[in-house]
Design an enzyme around this catalytic site. Structure first.
Site, PDB file in Angstrom:
ATOM      1  N   GLU A 183       0.825  -1.223   0.000  1.00 24.77           N
ATOM      2  CA  GLU A 183       0.000   0.000   0.000  1.00 24.77           C
ATOM      3  C   GLU A 183       0.853   1.264   0.000  1.00 24.77           C
ATOM      4  O   GLU A 183       0.857   2.035   0.954  1.00 24.77           O
ATOM      5  CB  GLU A 183      -0.995  -0.071   1.158  1.00 24.77           C
ATOM      6  CG  GLU A 183      -1.961  -1.242   0.949  1.00 24.77           C
ATOM      7  CD  GLU A 183      -2.875  -1.507   2.125  1.00 24.77           C
ATOM      8  OE1 GLU A 183      -3.065  -0.603   2.939  1.00 24.77           O
ATOM      9  OE2 GLU A 183      -3.388  -2.634   2.219  1.00 24.77           O
ATOM     10  N   HIS A 386     -17.624 -11.160   5.817  1.00 25.21           N
ATOM     11  CA  HIS A 386     -16.364 -10.477   6.127  1.00 25.21           C
ATOM     12  C   HIS A 386     -15.596 -11.233   7.201  1.00 25.21           C
ATOM     13  O   HIS A 386     -16.130 -11.520   8.262  1.00 25.21           O
ATOM     14  CB  HIS A 386     -16.641  -9.035   6.589  1.00 25.21           C
ATOM     15  CG  HIS A 386     -15.380  -8.247   6.778  1.00 25.21           C
ATOM     16  ND1 HIS A 386     -15.094  -7.545   7.911  1.00 25.21           N
ATOM     17  CD2 HIS A 386     -14.320  -8.072   5.952  1.00 25.21           C
ATOM     18  CE1 HIS A 386     -13.910  -6.951   7.778  1.00 25.21           C
ATOM     19  NE2 HIS A 386     -13.420  -7.262   6.600  1.00 25.21           N
ATOM     20  N   HIS A 387     -14.350 -11.567   6.894  1.00 24.85           N
ATOM     21  CA  HIS A 387     -13.450 -12.231   7.834  1.00 24.85           C
ATOM     22  C   HIS A 387     -12.183 -11.414   7.983  1.00 24.85           C
ATOM     23  O   HIS A 387     -11.221 -11.609   7.251  1.00 24.85           O
ATOM     24  CB  HIS A 387     -13.060 -13.625   7.307  1.00 24.85           C
ATOM     25  CG  HIS A 387     -14.166 -14.630   7.336  1.00 24.85           C
ATOM     26  ND1 HIS A 387     -14.095 -15.825   6.647  1.00 24.85           N
ATOM     27  CD2 HIS A 387     -15.370 -14.637   7.977  1.00 24.85           C
ATOM     28  CE1 HIS A 387     -15.204 -16.532   6.869  1.00 24.85           C
ATOM     29  NE2 HIS A 387     -15.995 -15.830   7.664  1.00 24.85           N
ATOM     30  N   GLU A 388     -12.170 -10.491   8.920  1.00 24.17           N
ATOM     31  CA  GLU A 388     -10.914  -9.777   9.224  1.00 24.17           C
ATOM     32  C   GLU A 388     -10.152 -10.621  10.239  1.00 24.17           C
ATOM     33  O   GLU A 388     -10.689 -10.946  11.303  1.00 24.17           O
ATOM     34  CB  GLU A 388     -11.217  -8.385   9.788  1.00 24.17           C
ATOM     35  CG  GLU A 388     -10.002  -7.637  10.323  1.00 24.17           C
ATOM     36  CD  GLU A 388      -8.915  -7.432   9.276  1.00 24.17           C
ATOM     37  OE1 GLU A 388      -9.186  -6.773   8.256  1.00 24.17           O
ATOM     38  OE2 GLU A 388      -7.788  -7.956   9.474  1.00 24.17           O
ATOM     39  N   HIS A 467      -8.204  -8.840   1.261  1.00 21.27           N
ATOM     40  CA  HIS A 467      -7.522  -7.552   1.472  1.00 21.27           C
ATOM     41  C   HIS A 467      -6.227  -7.800   2.248  1.00 21.27           C
ATOM     42  O   HIS A 467      -6.097  -8.808   2.935  1.00 21.27           O
ATOM     43  CB  HIS A 467      -8.434  -6.570   2.202  1.00 21.27           C
ATOM     44  CG  HIS A 467      -9.388  -5.900   1.258  1.00 21.27           C
ATOM     45  ND1 HIS A 467      -9.539  -4.543   1.179  1.00 21.27           N
ATOM     46  CD2 HIS A 467     -10.199  -6.426   0.309  1.00 21.27           C
ATOM     47  CE1 HIS A 467     -10.421  -4.253   0.245  1.00 21.27           C
ATOM     48  NE2 HIS A 467     -10.850  -5.376  -0.301  1.00 21.27           N
ATOM     49  N   GLU A 468      -5.267  -6.876   2.093  1.00 22.35           N
ATOM     50  CA  GLU A 468      -3.902  -7.101   2.597  1.00 22.35           C
ATOM     51  C   GLU A 468      -3.461  -8.513   2.184  1.00 22.35           C
ATOM     52  O   GLU A 468      -3.035  -9.318   3.012  1.00 22.35           O
ATOM     53  CB  GLU A 468      -3.808  -6.926   4.122  1.00 22.35           C
ATOM     54  CG  GLU A 468      -4.218  -5.555   4.597  1.00 22.35           C
ATOM     55  CD  GLU A 468      -5.741  -5.398   4.649  1.00 22.35           C
ATOM     56  OE1 GLU A 468      -6.230  -4.383   4.123  1.00 22.35           O
ATOM     57  OE2 GLU A 468      -6.438  -6.277   5.176  1.00 22.35           O
ATOM     58  N   GLU A 486      -7.215  -6.809  -2.777  1.00 22.64           N
ATOM     59  CA  GLU A 486      -6.749  -5.436  -2.677  1.00 22.64           C
ATOM     60  C   GLU A 486      -5.296  -5.449  -3.167  1.00 22.64           C
ATOM     61  O   GLU A 486      -5.057  -5.611  -4.354  1.00 22.64           O
ATOM     62  CB  GLU A 486      -6.897  -4.969  -1.230  1.00 22.64           C
ATOM     63  CG  GLU A 486      -6.717  -3.489  -1.041  1.00 22.64           C
ATOM     64  CD  GLU A 486      -6.723  -3.113   0.431  1.00 22.64           C
ATOM     65  OE1 GLU A 486      -7.234  -2.039   0.751  1.00 22.64           O
ATOM     66  OE2 GLU A 486      -6.202  -3.872   1.267  1.00 22.64           O
ATOM     67  N   GLU A 492      -9.892   3.520   0.290  1.00 25.87           N
ATOM     68  CA  GLU A 492      -9.880   3.831   1.725  1.00 25.87           C
ATOM     69  C   GLU A 492      -8.870   4.925   2.068  1.00 25.87           C
ATOM     70  O   GLU A 492      -9.062   5.676   3.019  1.00 25.87           O
ATOM     71  CB  GLU A 492      -9.605   2.563   2.540  1.00 25.87           C
ATOM     72  CG  GLU A 492      -8.258   1.933   2.244  1.00 25.87           C
ATOM     73  CD  GLU A 492      -8.046   0.586   2.941  1.00 25.87           C
ATOM     74  OE1 GLU A 492      -9.006   0.022   3.477  1.00 25.87           O
ATOM     75  OE2 GLU A 492      -6.895   0.106   2.928  1.00 25.87           O
TER      76      GLU A 492
HETATM   77  C1  NOJ Z   1      -8.567  -3.034   5.550  1.00 26.70           C
HETATM   78  C2  NOJ Z   1      -9.421  -3.211   4.337  1.00 26.70           C
HETATM   79  O1  NOJ Z   1      -8.757  -2.799   3.178  1.00 26.70           O
HETATM   80  C3  NOJ Z   1     -10.696  -2.444   4.561  1.00 26.70           C
HETATM   81  O2  NOJ Z   1     -11.490  -2.499   3.411  1.00 26.70           O
HETATM   82  C4  NOJ Z   1     -11.409  -2.997   5.763  1.00 26.70           C
HETATM   83  O3  NOJ Z   1     -12.543  -2.198   6.008  1.00 26.70           O
HETATM   84  C5  NOJ Z   1     -10.513  -2.985   6.996  1.00 26.70           C
HETATM   85  N1  NOJ Z   1      -9.249  -3.573   6.694  1.00 26.70           N
HETATM   86  C6  NOJ Z   1     -11.134  -3.737   8.160  1.00 26.70           C
HETATM   87  O4  NOJ Z   1     -11.193  -5.106   7.871  1.00 26.70           O
HETATM   88 CA    CA Z   2      -6.170  -2.211   3.075  1.00 28.79          CA
END
Ligand code: NOJ
Ligand code: CA
Length: 683
Positions: A183, A386-388, A467-468, A486, A492
């Site tokens: 990024e 969504h799985h963060e 993402h990441e 991503e 963002e």
């Molecule tokens: C980073 C992601 O790019 C973003 O889209 C997301 O909202 C946040 N992480 C939280 O998971």
């Molecule tokens: Ca990100």
């Protein structure tokens, strides 16, 4: 006299690239099908292996070393003996289940050159091969290690693989090995100022040749970074392993393909990136009709604006009531998906640091996931999961199967995953939950993790948007449920980035990051405002154009529903634009300056054109000869108004209709920081 002559001759030969290189012995050679590119494999006097690449006879890559170094086995750096070589060729067309074009041409000449170590004692001589596939607009090569007695496994410390770019060149690149993963804003420097870069890295030579270096089919291996060692010489630098060597593999195995794209123009460079898909294995999942390209809305932008939160409490975004309203809005405007972040337990407190708190099967008490998924499906709207992980990756792997099973039962068939933490800080644990190592997002272990996720998701007919992530190396061909990712600075950064994305950002992305595959950039913020009202450096027309320019089979309409309600006319384009294409033509563009692209809808005869500019305004005339000459079209044009400007007047847009055909040319005028979006409706 004779001695003087010999000395003079030696000086001349040194001048031609060094005495040692003058003695290189060519062991194999290969032309591209149209005899545009030519690759040669060479050995020097002490058995070091090199390759070089010429285009129309002119050097592109000068002698560039091949080889690897291992933890316990003797390095493949010298004393290499050529055994023999086999040739083959292929000319084939195959179909993408979804993509930026339906058909992909795969036309190459191939060579497998077999080598062994000449003086290995006391160890057994290691045998290996180098395989080249040469296309007219690029090439790939990889190392193959066949099964052999005495070497069950290799631990790879480093590669000696080089890309020694001959013509003087400029480079567009982001740093590798730094905390913020991929990024970063793009650097535009002379190639001789590049430090350590991620791929794809893109180059333009003084003669106007366009090059990109990347890799294909990154499976069970560490990502390749490019480290400049001297002048214009780049070396493959493997992402570190958390425990020991960068890569540990049992034999037989092959490395990913190292790729070089070579094109006359920036536009052709983008088109040449089919190379990456071609070098991947065909679809392993069989019927993938359950993978649905689609657009989605979300409880998302508000979280980045900080007007709502992921955590529970007064500002919690993911409530049953608020989500219902977004589902209603999605149904009304024809969106298939609604992403809801902060729906599950674990976000309270410092979620960046508490990944092990996340539950992927339990919703917060104020998010009725069962009722909401039923409510959505009744209106044709699917929740997007969504799985963060916040990088507690082993913790996530332990829950993954149950989490996908839950989603499948609820009709949730797309999941956004996330790996927020600094590079090199992924938490890898053993079965008992003890920390084993800290891993890189793009190391061998994470390359394995992403495939474990894809395979588990596929068992539940779920598609993934990471993402990441690890970078894209074309694995969507093999795993068509890998929808997007991503892996670059997305929208963002316009909410909270310091600085936000500059106007040239998308024209940089297009010729670098986008060569690797789809990106979940999340365009379409028509309010043009980030957190606290910070200005987004774009016109409204450019926000629309991004749907055509930055390819993804899933596209978010990232703004708040209430903002779309404020700009219904511009919103119409976002509603109309498809996400799955029959064919793609890059009509014009220069790296970091501008792009004009046309794509034909897969589901109709309609075409879409997108153009984006950097901080400069531009005019040009574009032939519409890509349209079907037997048809007439109504063009719905969304263009920057005459007084539009990304800083001074970003909302000024003209929306108009014109009758046009393939015989016409379109006069394009892009405002500074502006863009253009056109929908050609076939009559
Ligand atoms: C980073 C992601 O790019 C973003 O889209 C997301 O909202 C946040 N992480 C939280 O998971
Ligand atoms: Ca990100």
């Amino acid at each position: 006299m004779k001695r003087v002559l010999i000395a003079m001759l030696a000086v001349v030969m040194m001048g031609l690239g060094g005495f040692a290189e003058a003695k290189l012995r060519k062991v194999a050679e290969l032309d591209s099908p149209g005899r545009i590119l030519k690759v040669a494999l060479l050995l020097n006097h002490d058995g070091r292996l090199f390759y070089r690449v010429r285009r129309f006879g002119a050097p592109v890559l000068e002698n560039s070393q091949l080889g690897l170094r291992f933890d316990h086995a003797k390095a493949l750096d010298r004393n290499i003996k050529f055994i023999d070589a086999n040739r083959s060729a292929l000319a084939q067309t195959w179909e993408l289940p979804w993509g930026e074009s339906r058909e992909v041409q795969n036309h190459y000449q191939a060579l497998v050159a077999n080598f062994s170590q000449a003086r290995p004692e006391p160890q057994p001589a290691l045998r290996f091969s180098v395989e080249f596939r040469v296309y007219d607009d690029g090439l790939g090569f990889r190392y193959l290690f066949p099964k052999q007695a005495g070497t069950p496994q290799l631990a790879i410390d480093s590669e000696l693989t080089e890309f020694n770019i001959k013509p003087k060149a400029q480079a567009w690149w982001i740093p590798a090995g730094e905390w913020n993963r991929y990024e970063y804003l793009y650097n535009h420097t002379s190639l001789s100022e590049l430090g350590q870069a991620h791929t794809p890295a893109t180059f333009r030579t003084e003669q106007g040749l366009h090059l990109a270096i990347h890799e294909a089919a990154l499976v069970d291996y560490a990502s390749m970074w490019l480290r400049r060692t001297a002048g214009q010489r780049l070396r493959a630098q493997l992402a570190p392993g958390g425990i020991t060597a960068s890569v540990v593999r049992s034999l037989p195995f092959n490395t990913p393909w190292r790729t070089l794209q070579v094109a006359d123009s920036a536009a052709k460079l983008y088109e040449s990136s089919n190379l990456i898909l071609n070098l991947n294995e065909p679809n392993k999942l069989g019927d993938v009709s359950w993978v649905k390209p689609a657009k989605y809305l979300g409880v998302w932008w508000s979280l980045h604006l900080d007007t709502e939160t992921w955590s529970t409490g007064d500002k919690h975004g993911a409530t049953t009531e608020k989500t219902k309203a977004v589902i209603d809005f999605a149904a009304l405007h024809g969106f298939r998906g609604v992403l809801v972040e902060g729906w599950n337990k674990g976000w309270d407190g410092d979620w960046f640091a508490n990944g092990w708190n996340f539950s992927f099967t339990q919703a917060t008490p104020n998010f009725d996931i069962e009722a909401l998924s039923r409510y959505g499906l009744a209106k044709g709207v699917h929740l997007v999961g969504h799985h963060e992980t916040a990088c507690a990756v082993s913790h996530y792997e332990r829950q993954m199967e149950d989490a996908f099973a839950l989603y499948q039962r609820l009709g949730i068939d797309q999941v956004k995953t996330g790996y927020v933490c600094d590079a090199g800080q992924i938490e890898r644990q053993d079965r008992q939950g003890e920390l084993v190592s800290r891993e890189w997002h793009d190391g061998q272990w994470m390359s394995g993790h992403h495939l474990r996720v894809l395979e588990a998701a596929a068992r539940h007919k779920i598609a993934i948007n990471a993402h990441e992530p690890i970078k894209d190396t074309g694995l969507r061909r093999t795993y068509p449920n890998w929808l997007a990712r991503e892996g670059a600075r997305g929208m963002e950064y316009n909410a909270w980035g310091d600085p936000p994305n500059p106007p040239e950002h998308e024209a940089n992305l297009f010729f670098t990051r986008m060569l690797s595959g789809p990106m979940d950039f999340t365009p379409g913020v028509l309010s043009l405002k980030g957190r606290g009202g910070q200005a987004i450096l774009s016109t409204v027309a450019k926000q629309l154009a991004l749907y055509v320019v930055l390819y993804s089979p899933i596209q978010m309409a990232a703004d708040l529903p209430e903002n779309y309600a404020r700009y219904p006319k511009a919103f119409q384009f976002i509603k109309d634009v498809p996400v799955d294409w029959q064919q793609t033509r890059v009509l014009a563009g220069e790296i970091g300056d501008f792009v004009v692209i046309a794509r034909q809808d897969r589901g109709s005869d309609n075409w879409y054109l997108g153009a984006v500019s950097d901080e400069l305004g531009r005019t040009m005339s574009i032939s519409l000869s890509f349209l079907d000459p037997s048809k007439r079209y109504v063009a719905q044009i969304y263009r920057d108004a005459e007084d539009a400007h990304f800083l001074r007047n970003p909302h000024a847009i003209v929306i108009e209709q014109k009758a046009l055909t393939a015989n016409d040319a379109l006069a394009i005028r892009l405002a500074p920081g502006g863009g253009l979006a056109v929908r050609f409706v076939a009559l």
